[in-house]
Structure formats: C-alpha cells, structure tokens
Design a protein around this motif. Sequence first.
Motif, PDB file in Angstrom:
ATOM      1  N   ASP A 106       8.668  40.172  32.763  1.00 57.25           N
ATOM      2  CA  ASP A 106       7.431  40.618  33.423  1.00 57.25           C
ATOM      3  C   ASP A 106       7.467  42.131  33.587  1.00 57.25           C
ATOM      4  O   ASP A 106       8.400  42.674  34.181  1.00 57.25           O
ATOM      5  N   VAL A 145       6.542  44.888  35.465  1.00 59.39           N
ATOM      6  CA  VAL A 145       6.024  45.046  36.830  1.00 59.39           C
ATOM      7  C   VAL A 145       5.711  46.499  37.167  1.00 59.39           C
ATOM      8  O   VAL A 145       5.024  46.782  38.139  1.00 59.39           O
ATOM      9  N   THR A 199      -0.253  45.075  34.138  1.00 63.40           N
ATOM     10  CA  THR A 199       0.908  45.582  34.872  1.00 63.40           C
ATOM     11  C   THR A 199       0.430  45.907  36.283  1.00 63.40           C
ATOM     12  O   THR A 199      -0.480  46.719  36.442  1.00 63.40           O
ATOM     13  N   ARG A 252       3.610  37.560  27.389  1.00 65.07           N
ATOM     14  CA  ARG A 252       3.799  37.337  28.810  1.00 65.07           C
ATOM     15  C   ARG A 252       2.979  38.319  29.663  1.00 65.07           C
ATOM     16  O   ARG A 252       2.594  38.018  30.782  1.00 65.07           O
ATOM     17  N   ASN A 253       2.726  39.487  29.077  1.00 64.92           N
ATOM     18  CA  ASN A 253       2.093  40.553  29.870  1.00 64.92           C
ATOM     19  C   ASN A 253       0.664  40.895  29.475  1.00 64.92           C
ATOM     20  O   ASN A 253       0.053  41.777  30.082  1.00 64.92           O
TER      21      ASN A 253
END
Lengths: 742, 284
Positions: free
Chosen positions: A295, A297, A331, A384-385
Amino acid sequence: MIVGTKIPRKEGLQKVTGAARYVDDIVFPDMLHGVTVRSTAPRGKIKAIHFAPSIRWNEFTVITAKDIPGKNYVALITYDQPFLADTVINHPEEPVVLLAHHDKHVLEEARRAVTIEVEALPPVLTIEESLAKTQIVWGQDNSPHENIFKEYTVVKGDVAAAFARQDVSLFEAEYATGAQEQLYIENNGMIATYSAQDGVTVWGSMQCPYYVHKGLLPLFALGDDKVRVIQTETGGGFGGKEEYPTLLAGHAALLAMKAGKPVKMIYDRQEDMAATTKRHPSKTRVKSAVTKDGDLVGLDIDFVIDGGAYNTLSPVVLSRGTIHSAGPYHTPNVRVHSRAVATNSPPHGAFRGFGAPQSIFALERHLDEVARKMALDPVALRKRNFIRQGETTATSQTIREPVDLAAVLDKALAAADYDAKKKRFLAMNPSSVVKRGIGFATFMHGAGFTGSGEKTLASVVGVEALANGHVRVLAASTEIGQGTNTVFAQIVSDTLALPYDMIDVAQPDTRDVPNSGPTVASRTCMVVGKLVQSAAIGLEQTLVNAGDYKHGAGADAFAAACAKYIAKHGSLKCYSQYQQPANVEWDDKKYQGDAYATYAWAAYVAEVSVDMATYEIRCDDFVAAQEIGRVVHPVLAEGQIEGGVAQGIGYAIYEKVVWKEGRMANGQMTNYIMPTSADAPPIRVLFDEQPSPHGPFGAKGIGELPMDGPAPAILNAIAMALDVSPRAIPFLPEDLMALVKK
Amino acid sequence: MRANVSKYELVTPASLADALKLCAGGHKPFAGGTDLMVLFESGKLPPGRYVSLWGLSELRGITADDAHITLGALTTYSDVRVNAVIAKEHPNLCAAAKETGALAIQNRGTLGGNIANASPAADSPPALLVAGAEIELRSLAGTRWVAYDGFHTGYKQTLMQAGELITRVRIPRASDRVSYYRKVGTRKAQAISKVCVAASAKVKAGVLSDLRIALGSVGPVPLRCKHTEAVLVTRVIDAQAIKEARDAVQKDIAPIDDIRSTREYRLTVAQNLVAELALRFVAS
C-alpha cells in the motif's frame, strides 16, 4: 453515425496531392525575406552592433529594439521576454537584429556580416546552478524567489505522519529527464504585411492564432481590429508552435512595417532546432512510504523544471507536471513541491505532455524500483494502489466517472504476452549477449486546461449555415495534422444529421472566427468539440423555432430552411461559450480540487533488447492500451497514439540535446537522433471506451497521453533485462555502458 | 539555404580530360554531392569554382580481371550493393554500402567521393582498408596508384596533390576468407557511425592468419589495427588472447569525445567488437 468511423480526413486530398499551401508556398508581389541575427553569448550586455562594410546595407531593411513602435515584450503570462534584446542578453539565441532583403541568398551573407559585441556575464546553465543561485539571472529582488519563475505546493493528508509510521518501508531516489525538440515536419514560418489602413496582418504556421493576436497588439500599440492573424496549413506543432510563433510573427511584422512590403521569415531546420522552444529538462526527487503489502501510503515529491531564460509558459507546464506527478494512484498522503527555474538557455516551452511526461517518468520508474526492492510484483503493486471511482487524486479530486485502470493494464499485459515473456527473458538472459526485457507504465492524463484554465479562457465557437445548407465551423482551433477539421465535421454531421460533405471548417482567421482558445492541452476534440456540438444544436434550434425545420428532416429540408432564414435575416450563425460544469471546482490558492474535468487512463508495455557488445538498446515491441472515452475517429486516434509512442521512444533512448554554453550543439537531424521507421517497433493500439459527459459523444482528450508512457515503460524494461536502475533519460548506449561497467 | 548561390560556379566538363584541365586550374571536384550539398545548405561550403564529375561515364562501372576488381571512382553505393563479385569476395564492402545513408544517398553517393571527403566516420574506408584497396590518382601530370592504407595522412588530409582526381579504386581478388563488418551507428539507419569495424582473415583449424582489422570513427583517420592483428594471428584464441587483443586495440586507436559519443564508449565498443569478431572467426 459518422462519429466512430474512419471517414477520409477533410484536408487529406489537398495534402497528399500537394495542393495544400503551407506558409512557404505563399508568395506576395514585391515580397522581402527576413532573417534574425542572434546573440552568441548566453548572458551579457550588448556593447555594440557592428555591420561589416562589405555589405551594401542601404539595400536592406534593418530593425533593432529601437525601431519597436509599441512595447518590447511578448505578452504571455508575464511580460519578461523581449521581441528583440535591447541591452541585456539572457540566452545565446536571443534575437537582436532583423534584416530583410528581396534576395534571400544575399541576406544570408548579410546575416554573417553582423556582429553583436557582448560583454559576457557568467551564465547559469543547469537546474542545480539556478537553485544554488550561483548567479541571479531572473527576478532580482533579494527574495527567496530569485531565479524561480513559479513554485507550487500540493498537500493531501499528512505526509510526515505517513513517513513516520512503523509499518512502512521508505524509498528515495532522484530522476532526471532531458530537453527534447518537437521536430514537426514544417519549420516555423510567417509572412507579414502592414498598411496604415489595415494595420498588421500575419499568415503562418501556428497552433494558437489568438496568442499571436494578443502578442502583436502591444508590440505595435494597435487596436484589436488592426491586427489580423491567419493560420496557414500547418505541418505539425506538438506544442512547438504554441507560444513561439508570436515572436516570429512580431519579427516579420516589424520588418514589414519598416520596409512597407510583405516580409516572409522561414526558419531552416538549423535555426528552428537551435532557437525555438524545447521540452523542459527536469529533476524529480521521489520519496515514498509503502507498507509490506504494497500500500502506497505516502508520496513526497520534489519536482523542478528548467524554464530557460524567460517565464513563457513554464508556470503552466509546471502545473501539469505537478498535478500528474503522483500518478493514477489513490495515495492518502501526498506532498508535491515544485519549481520552475531560470537558466540562460533559450526558453523551454510547450511540448506534447506539457510537464507530465517528466514527472510521470520519475514516479513510474520509482514504483518499479520499489517493487523490486520489496520483491513485490510490479503489476500487483500498481493494481493495489490504482484510483477507483469515488477515490481521490493528489489534489483531492474525486474521480466521479467509472474507471478501471486494472482492466486496461490486464488488456495491455495480455496483448504483450507479458508474463510468459518476462519468464522466458529471465531464463535466457544469463547466457545471452543480447539481453531482453519487458516493462510497463500506468498513467493518466488530464484533458483540457489545468485547474481554472478553461473557465478563464471562456472559449467561444460559432457555426454558420449558408443558403445552400452547408455548415461552417468557426473556431480558432487549428488543424495541425492531428485531425481537427475532420473531428469537428464529424461532430456537426452527427449532431445535425447532415452529410459529412456538407460540413466545412473555416480557415482560422482572427477577423472571421471567435477565440475558441489555443490548440493545446488535449482540449480540441473534447472541450472545443463540445462547444461545436452545442453551437450546432443552437443553430438547428433557431431553424426549428422559426417553424421551418425539424431534426432529421434531411439535407434538402435543412438547406431550404437555411435559405429562407438567410433571405429574411441576412445570415445564420450560432455561437456557444464554455461554461464550467457546476460540479467542477478548483482552488488556485491551495492547489486542490478538480484539476481536470476528466482523465484518460493508460497502460503501456514495452519490450527491449540490449546488445552487451555495443550497449545498443532497441525497442522491439510495444503495446499501448488506453481508455479515452468515445473514439471519434479510429484511424486518427490510432495515429495519435502511434505517433506519440514513437516520439516517446525518441525521448527515452535516442533524442539528446547536447548543450554547450546554453546552446544546442547538435542542431541537425544528423546528430540529434530522432528514431526512424527502422527503429520503431510494431505498435499495437488498444482502446477502451468509457464515454465522458464532458466531451462530444463521450470523447475525452487524447493528444498528449501517448507521450507519457513510453519512457518509463522502456526504462523499466531495461531495468528488468539488466537488473539495473536507470534514472535519467535520454538513456543512450553510452549511459548504459557507464551503468553496467560501474 | 544559407549559401549565396551566386558565389559558386559549377562547370560540367565533356570528358575526363576536360575535368583534369579544370582541376589543374583550381576547380574543386564535385561528385555525387552527398557531402558537399550538406555544407552548401548550411553555408559552410567555401565559395568558388567546382567541377561536376557526375556525367563522366569513364569513371563509372565495376570490372574484374584475374588479379583485381576495379571500380570507377563514381561507382555509387547502390552499384556496390548489388555487385555479385564484390558480394562474394569482399562482402564487407557491400555491407558498408548498405549501411550508408538511405537509398537516395546510396544512389548518389560515390566511392571516390567518400574517399576524397576523408571523413574518419565514413562507412566504406574500413572495408577498403581490409580489402587491401589501391587508389588511382590522375592529373594532367600523369597517373599513379597508391595504397589506400596510408592514403589518409591526418584529419581530413590525404595524399592527393592539387589537380589530382581519384579516378579508380581496385581491390585484389580474394577467396577462402572470413569477413566481419559492423557499424555501430546512432540508430538503425540514416546514421553516422560511432564505431565501425571491418575485418577479414583466413582460418584454419581455429587459427587465424592474414588477419586484417580496420576501424572507423576511432581516430583522425580510418585505420588498420596492426598491433591487434599481430596479437590474434597464429595462436589459439583463448581468454588470454582476447585480453591481449583488447589491450592492443587501445594502442591502435585514438578515439575522442564529440557530439555523437565518448572516447570511453568508442574504446570499449571497439574492444568488444574485436573480441566478437575474433571469436566469430575461429568458430566459423
């Protein structure tokens, strides 16, 4: 429906038969030719201008800054760039003297016989020198902003907190991109005339007639109606004819006014490459915080572009690069700090992608490095992002339209046979002199002007019906090879249910067409096309309201209704002006909100081979998959993508501007290496269509998009093939050698 | 175009004899124009008097006898490309012709012009050096043959005297040789070389003899690599031989940094390609 079909392009026949007239094909009686004498030092003060006695100067029209009747600045965002340097030299190609003569061969001798004596000052030639303020070359005011044209900060969430988390890994690296020449086929060129009665008229190769118009008004201190700008058939622009033509038009017009005769100025390739704008070089430092599952972040990005000697469009280029720097990823914590800095090279300017290819290169290379260091699958890390519908971009823009970038990526990977090839290459490379790699990049590109740009422009488009039922589009949006005429005609044809042959597009001429804004920013089909559509609807409504027509009644009925209306009222025109959609909001101060009305989404896959005996890099195969809303014209759309990919391949592994003292040292096509068809791989173009409410028939912007993906995809493929981390483009065999020999 | 056309005179002679008279009087030769027109366009061709050789049929054609293949100085790259005898005996020269410019350039560019222009980056000189070419120079004073090896005496300098024209090029007949040609350009086509290698040898039982290696773009002139050749002949080509050959390449060449490439790259690639050609020859 004509939209969605590959109908022949409007001006195609004239182009292929040679009937199309470009500016250099146009000759006026008693016309002179003009040339520019330029500085040779990158920075200094003009001490004297010497005219060698070998030339009969009385035969020439000679112009210096002293001859300028109005203001000596190119009116753009700021008024810092002079048409002609008066006392100060800020870059080595700065125009100082203009000459005109009826014989262009004699003119060239005269050009060599003028010497500009410059007292040299130490120049600033790189981003590093500019940031270190080794010299202050722009904005001397003892403020922190010296040498800085523009600075932005974008903040979303809390980056510091994200980077301080215990469960994340931190990554940091710096990436660089070089300048790039647009290399349109037709060089810049203008013809100007002047008369006291009509004022200044210029004909030429350009993207934005109203930019030229705006620039000439203060130069001559003339009223709006005394400056007329006409776009001639234009052989490509790619941004290189966005702001630069204003300068050349001013030069030709200054000569024409003094000579009292028409003056033609056509740059040869050497001058065009040396003196006109190029893509901004850049440096990007990317820091990321990633959890063990992948992830993303936190992203902390510092993005700097080299604007060259004058501000020109650098603030807007910087803006697009800044907004695109965080990519198509959701993000939660992002900080982007960006600056455009001054150096003593010719101003860098608009070029397809407009800042986005630079910052996207950095992020897409970075994410591949992150995946490698964390032993994550680069595909899984991206997926995933990815931003999904309802999630937000770096500027906290909520993506309201449906988006499925994972599906686009899957489609691209499948077409490229990515998994199998990657496996095969990894198995074969250790025993092979030629190493193979496959890599990809995923990205988005905003369509239309950034932020409040479209609202500020408030573009206007007209359509006019003639008595025979033909409809003409009145817009300043130019056909520069990309298909403006064709897509506008398609849009009107389908909107009015009239045959394509009944629709024409007027030659952009500021006397006759309204200001539909510049032909830039992937906006022509989507933003201007939508205005074309609404003006056409308005025109039809006028006839319907007059009680003479109903939609779909056919060409004859339409023509009859038009004839009747025009007989009664004199003419039939309808205009439409851009209105910001109610839900599009942008905060210029905080740099937050809806940066673009909509985005195109893409995944590009590149396959490369590297010969370890010569370090030569080839791009062997390419897949370009993108979601661009409704495809208005499949052949034109594919052509845009293929051309952009080829240009991107050049950007990545061929095209290097060699700088010497702020000047391009390799300004010939022999030594500035543009890939040829022999270097271009098969390019497979795949479209997904998710119609957008912001464009006509659901179309979105497409022109710049294909420039963004090739460089990171190719470098990611090289990284895979050799297990290295190349971080700068252009990445040439010499660079590869240095990297692997380390 | 940056040249002032009125400052140039281009005379078309009726015969080679007339051309030689003009050259004796100071006219400079102008063959296919593929180099000179580029200078002309950029305003860098010295103004003056030129003689056009293009129409001189005496200077065309490829003939072969028992000892030599002889090429007229106006033989174009396109002529060379498709010549069966050259293709069989000196394939390097055909490879060089194919690598030069694009088809239009190959139709117009001449072997004599390529030699006289004396660019260290030209594509055919390494192939001619390896082939053992000789050059016929003719002037009103007479005719002489000179070895091509040694013809280039310095950057853009040659053995040609004022008034002399290159009229013919001859290369010995060859058989039972292996050949290697590789141009490393800046792109696949329409490129100027950064390193260009031609080589040929006789091979018997994995041992090379009469090895000739020539390189372009790695010094002021196209050059034979005689130290390197000496290292690689009459021995087994093993890792030690390759290492010695790499060291010898460094003695043979003098590459520089310029706008197309770097000294370091040219040296490294020259070394890599010498290794490649030696291994390829012994494997053949």
